[in-house]
Design a protein around this motif. Structure first.
Motif, PDB file in Angstrom:
ATOM      1  N   LYS A  48       3.326   0.971   1.625  1.00  0.00           N
ATOM      2  CA  LYS A  48       4.212   1.206   0.488  1.00  0.00           C
ATOM      3  C   LYS A  48       5.440   2.017   0.911  1.00  0.00           C
ATOM      4  CE  LYS A  48       4.292   3.443  -4.068  1.00  0.00           C
ATOM      5  NZ  LYS A  48       3.533   4.260  -5.041  1.00  0.00           N
ATOM      6  N   LEU A  51       7.903  -0.002   3.269  1.00  0.00           N
ATOM      7  CA  LEU A  51       8.658  -1.043   2.578  1.00  0.00           C
ATOM      8  C   LEU A  51       9.536  -0.486   1.466  1.00  0.00           C
ATOM      9  CD1 LEU A  51       5.909  -3.819   2.277  1.00  0.00           C
ATOM     10  CD2 LEU A  51       7.714  -3.608   4.011  1.00  0.00           C
ATOM     11  N   THR A 107       5.045  -5.070   8.143  1.00  0.00           N
ATOM     12  CA  THR A 107       5.257  -3.678   7.750  1.00  0.00           C
ATOM     13  C   THR A 107       6.121  -2.933   8.746  1.00  0.00           C
ATOM     14  OG1 THR A 107       3.129  -3.584   6.601  1.00  0.00           O
ATOM     15  CG2 THR A 107       4.099  -1.486   7.270  1.00  0.00           C
ATOM     16  N   ALA A 111       9.773  -4.773   8.563  1.00  0.00           N
ATOM     17  CA  ALA A 111       9.880  -4.124   7.243  1.00  0.00           C
ATOM     18  C   ALA A 111      10.185  -5.158   6.166  1.00  0.00           C
ATOM     19  CB  ALA A 111      10.938  -3.017   7.260  1.00  0.00           C
ATOM     20  N   SER A 112       9.418  -6.239   6.184  1.00  0.00           N
ATOM     21  CA  SER A 112       9.667  -7.385   5.315  1.00  0.00           C
ATOM     22  C   SER A 112       8.597  -7.489   4.248  1.00  0.00           C
ATOM     23  CB  SER A 112       9.706  -8.678   6.145  1.00  0.00           C
ATOM     24  OG  SER A 112       9.695  -9.812   5.310  1.00  0.00           O
ATOM     25  N   TYR A 113       8.987  -7.247   3.011  1.00  0.00           N
ATOM     26  CA  TYR A 113       8.068  -7.391   1.883  1.00  0.00           C
ATOM     27  C   TYR A 113       7.519  -8.814   1.780  1.00  0.00           C
ATOM     28  CZ  TYR A 113       6.588  -7.093  -3.063  1.00  0.00           C
ATOM     29  OH  TYR A 113       5.891  -7.135  -4.240  1.00  0.00           O
ATOM     30  N   VAL A 116       4.819  -9.369   4.526  1.00  0.00           N
ATOM     31  CA  VAL A 116       3.559  -8.695   4.205  1.00  0.00           C
ATOM     32  C   VAL A 116       2.796  -9.503   3.158  1.00  0.00           C
ATOM     33  CG1 VAL A 116       2.518  -6.628   3.191  1.00  0.00           C
ATOM     34  CG2 VAL A 116       4.377  -6.402   4.847  1.00  0.00           C
TER      35      VAL A 116
END
Length: 413
Positions: A48, A51, A107, A111-113, A116
């Protein structure tokens, strides 16, 4: 033997050594499935933060995983009928191991939502389908043994979550990133999967006693789907609903509940999940003999009280030690609802696999779809207040537990 399982004639001819290797193999499948789940669940605060998302986005991620898992659940019966347990479980376990690794890459590297979410979807599809198949395998092993074993199988799932949560504590304490943690676990799952599946008997049987080897897979599928027309399937599903909700909510939200609801550190959040998992595992190890001694219904009612009381304490506790005590009682209470539901579904060996598959699907829908719904609600009323919904569901589960009473030999449904 008294209240727990119903002895049946074996559906396979195995030597004692083969039977034991089969049992150990399915223990391992349960354990690594729990390990995979707890790996990303224990790192959810870090995911959490990395991201930069809020609880509603976490809920959306969990919803994606839940939907994928439900799709996996719905595919389990045709997959098992078409490909058999060995090929199905190996392929699916490798798939969800890859999903765990993708979560780590999404993650920490990118750092790609969306990536993930893609990893969670892959995890959900693989683990959802595996969950049904491993429960079908476990109920056949239980029938061969003629005693209550399902709590012990689910103890290994819980042991996997303990190991996963414990590894999460160490990873946070040692500064290990989500990527390294996830990839290491994914490799371990793949290795264990290959070793375990090698010891599962080769056979073609979705419904022992009703589908002879060589029967067309569409006919085996028709037999397997017939359980959905039986009222008892749904009554068992109601019994499992509250406890599956309680277990799923703990896996996804307990750590955040400690951190955000009670002001604990991230490490203490992982400790809370570990306490829950240890309590659940301990009760599942002890549960089989207790069920055979006191009966399914009595145990389910007692544990519903423990779950409701533990959740209430977790919500209201003014100090962190009492929060952890609540987590322990919560874990004890939620421990046996799902495995005893599986045993109840398998009471009639002639229809065991079909009923187990149907009941498992109902339970896992609650286990997987419930937590994302809680996430959405928590954005309005807060995470701890949202857990009151689970208190109500555990009470309802206890009130409905009479549906899990073992069938009499002459009772067909």
């Amino acid at each position: 033997m008294s209240h727990g399982a119903t002895p049946v004639a074996p559906s396979l001819s195995l030597t004692p050594s083969q039977a034991m290797r089969w049992r150990i193999a399915i223990f391992a499948v349960f354990a690594v499935t729990g390990l995979a789940l707890a790996t990303w669940a224990s790192r959810m605060p870090a995911i959490k933060a990395a991201l930069g998302i809020d609880n509603s986005h976490v809920g959306a991620m969990l919803a994606a995983a839940g939907i994928a898992s439900i799709v996996g659940l719905s595919l389990a019966t045709p997959v098992l009928a078409r490909f058999g347990a060995r090929r199905s479980m190996l392929t699916l376990m490798l798939a969800y191991a890859a999903g765990v690794a993708v979560i780590g890459v999404g993650t920490e590297v990118l750092a790609s939502y969306p990536l993930v979410i893609a990893g969670l979807v892959l995890f959900g599809l693989g683990s959802g389908c595996t969950d049904v198949i491993m429960n079908v395998e476990a109920t056949e092993i239980e029938q061969l043994a003629g005693k209550t074993l399902m709590p012990l199988f689910h103890a290994f799932f819980s042991l996997g979550t303990v190991l996963g949560a414990g590894a999460g504590i160490l990873a946070v304490s040692w500064g290990v990133g989500v990527l390294g943690h996830a990839v290491a676990v994914a490799v371990a799952i793949a290795v264990i999967a290959v070793l375990a599946i090698a010891n599962v008997p080769r056979r073609q049987a979705v419904e022992p006693g009703t589908a002879e080897p060589g029967t067309a897979w569409r006919d085996r599928l028709r037999v397997s789907l017939s359980a959905w027309a039986e009222p008892r399937t749904y009554l068992i599903g109601v019994v499992m609903l509250g406890m599956s909700f309680a277990e799923g909510a703990a896996n996804d939200w307990l750590a955040l509940g400690v951190v955000e609801g009670h002001g604990g550190e991230e490490t203490l959040g992982a400790v809370g999940l570990t306490v829950f998992s240890v309590a659940m595992t301990t009760m599942r190890v002890l549960g089989g003999p207790l069920v055979d001694r006191f009966g399914r219904v009595a145990m389910l009612r007692l544990l519903a009280v423990s779950a409701a009381g533990g959740l209430t304490l977790f919500i209201l506790a003014p100090t962190l030690p009492l929060v952890l005590l609540g987590a322990a009682l919560w874990g004890v209470g939620a421990s046996l609802g799902f495995p005893l539901g599986m045993s109840a579904a398998a009471d009639d060996p002639a229809r065991a696999a079909a009923r187990v598959s149907a009941a498992a699907t109902i339970g896992y829908v609650a286990f997987l779809a419930g937590p994302p719904v809680l996430g959405a609600i928590s954005e309005t009323i807060g995470l701890l207040n949202t857990l009151w919904i689970i208190v109500g569901l555990t009470v309802a589960s206890g009130l409905a537990s009479g549906a899990a009473r073992p069938l009499r030999p002459a009772d067909p449904s």
